[in-house]
Design an enzyme around this catalytic site. Structure first.
Site, PDB file in Angstrom:
ATOM      1  N   LYS A 122       0.860  -1.193   0.000  1.00  0.00           N
ATOM      2  CA  LYS A 122       0.000   0.000   0.000  1.00  0.00           C
ATOM      3  C   LYS A 122       0.890   1.235   0.000  1.00  0.00           C
ATOM      4  CE  LYS A 122      -3.980   2.158   2.287  1.00  0.00           C
ATOM      5  NZ  LYS A 122      -3.652   3.133   3.322  1.00  0.00           N
ATOM      6  N   HIS A 149      -5.685   3.346  14.536  1.00  0.00           N
ATOM      7  CA  HIS A 149      -6.087   1.974  14.244  1.00  0.00           C
ATOM      8  C   HIS A 149      -4.937   1.030  14.549  1.00  0.00           C
ATOM      9  CE1 HIS A 149      -3.662   2.965  10.748  1.00  0.00           C
ATOM     10  NE2 HIS A 149      -3.608   1.679  10.445  1.00  0.00           N
ATOM     11  N   ASP A 191      -3.226  -2.626  12.833  1.00  0.00           N
ATOM     12  CA  ASP A 191      -3.228  -3.341  11.553  1.00  0.00           C
ATOM     13  C   ASP A 191      -3.752  -4.761  11.737  1.00  0.00           C
ATOM     14  OD1 ASP A 191      -2.152  -1.119  10.353  1.00  0.00           O
ATOM     15  OD2 ASP A 191      -0.101  -1.896  10.293  1.00  0.00           O
ATOM     16  N   HIS A 251      -1.849   3.202  16.069  1.00  0.00           N
ATOM     17  CA  HIS A 251      -1.078   4.267  15.423  1.00  0.00           C
ATOM     18  C   HIS A 251      -1.970   5.103  14.523  1.00  0.00           C
ATOM     19  CE1 HIS A 251      -0.952   0.716  12.802  1.00  0.00           C
ATOM     20  NE2 HIS A 251      -0.760   1.523  11.772  1.00  0.00           N
TER      21      HIS A 251
END
Length: 331
Positions: A198, A217, A219, A273
């Site tokens: 990404k 959020h 991961d 993060h």
């Protein structure tokens, strides 16, 4: 779709942040500044592996993130990766739109902008390009940029380097729990472990104190390996405060993801993060998510469970975990 891209919006020279990007008061960087005097662990591979492994395990237990230096990925490889990513985002709008994804219908690969609002109906200040990187059975090259022409060669070479780095990290995480060195790699799919690329583009933002590039959020992946340009906007949550991640030239940032937290029964921490944006500079980062195959069953490793250490997480397929997380359902 072109008019909806954040990059296009920024290029119009707007001097006020559109309302849909203005975060709730408690989320705004102006109201949640990073603390001073705390530093994310920095780990060099220029040491005996036993020492390196202990440092990696400690960082993942205490922080869920660390900065890796002396990893032996050639600087030329990282520069080439960044060059082809920048070149894609510099293409004319109509060229980029040829690669537009359809995330609303589950087609995530390609050029995108997160247009799905969060629960507070707010958007993130980011455009991106997402595609599968490995294993070969997962890769659809029609979803990769064909311009610049060197994109495929450069990105595949970088992917090979990351396979070596991710294997080393998984060995360290296994040994840090007193397990056989191949335990974590096997648990996340072995050679079928997927790598997902990404590329994040954070355009100049007229009021960065009100916006977020990516909201807070964790991961879903097992681990995430990130490189960024010289301007870091990454922050991590530690001991009730945000801490800025100060990048070192040529370094990698390694995040613990949700699957490693589950497998370790909470001993390793999936790091919360977020990403900030900037008024004066465009910022970019390249995140590779190392994730299990969808059918992989993930739960606390049996070797870590006993009457004094009951399971803290339920066991389920990675596909079900994804569905529950995306739809904000209990795990």
């Amino acid at each position: 779709m072109g008019a909806d891209r954040v990059q296009n919006l920024a290029s119009m020279g707007v001097d006020r942040l559109p309302e849909q990007f203005v975060r709730e008061a408690h989320e705004r960087p102006e109201n949640s500044k990073a603390v001073e005097g705390k530093d994310v662990p920095v780990i060099s591979l220029n040491h005996p592996f036993q020492k390196v492994g202990e440092e990696i395990a400690r960082a993942c237990q205490e922080w869920g993130i660390f900065i890796l230096t002396d990893h032996n990925i050639p600087s030329e490889s990282i520069k080439a990766l960044q060059d082809v990513g920048r070149q894609f985002f510099e293409l004319p709008v109509e060229e980029k739109e040829k690669y537009a994804n359809d995330a609303a219908n589950g087609n995530l690969e390609g050029y995108g902008t997160k247009m799905v609002k969060n629960q507070a109906m707010k958007l993130e200040w980011i455009d991106y390009y997402f595609h599968m990187l490995s294993p070969p059975s997962n890769v659809d090259y029609t979803k990769w940029p064909r311009d610049p022409p060197s994109y495929r060669e450069v990105t595949e070479e970088y992917g090979k380097e990351l396979t070596r780095v991710s294997d080393l990290i998984l060995v360290a995480l296994s040994k840090g729990l007193g397990l056989e060195e191949g335990a974590m790699k096997e648990a996340v799919g072995g050679d079928k472990l997927a790598m997902e690329m990404k590329i994040n583009l954070y355009p100049r933002c007229p009021q960065p104190e009100l916006a977020l590039g990516v909201e807070a959020h964790t991961d879903m992946s097992a681990i995430t390996i990130l490189v960024a340009d010289r301007r870091s906007g990454l922050q991590v949550w530690k001991d009730g405060n945000w801490v800025a991640v100060d990048l070192l030239p040529g370094s990698l940032v390694i995040h613990v993801g949700d699957q490693i937290e589950v497998l370790s029964n909470g001993k390793y921490k999936s790091v919360l993060h977020r990403s900030l944006v900037n008024k004066d500079d465009v910022r970019m980062s390249w995140a590779v998510f190392c994730a299990p195959p969808l059918e992989t069953i993930i739960g606390p490793l049996p070797q870590l469970i006993d009457e004094n250490n009951p399971p803290l997480f339920t066991t389920k397929s990675y596909k079900e975990f994804q569905y529950r997380k995306i739809n904000k359902l209990p795990q």
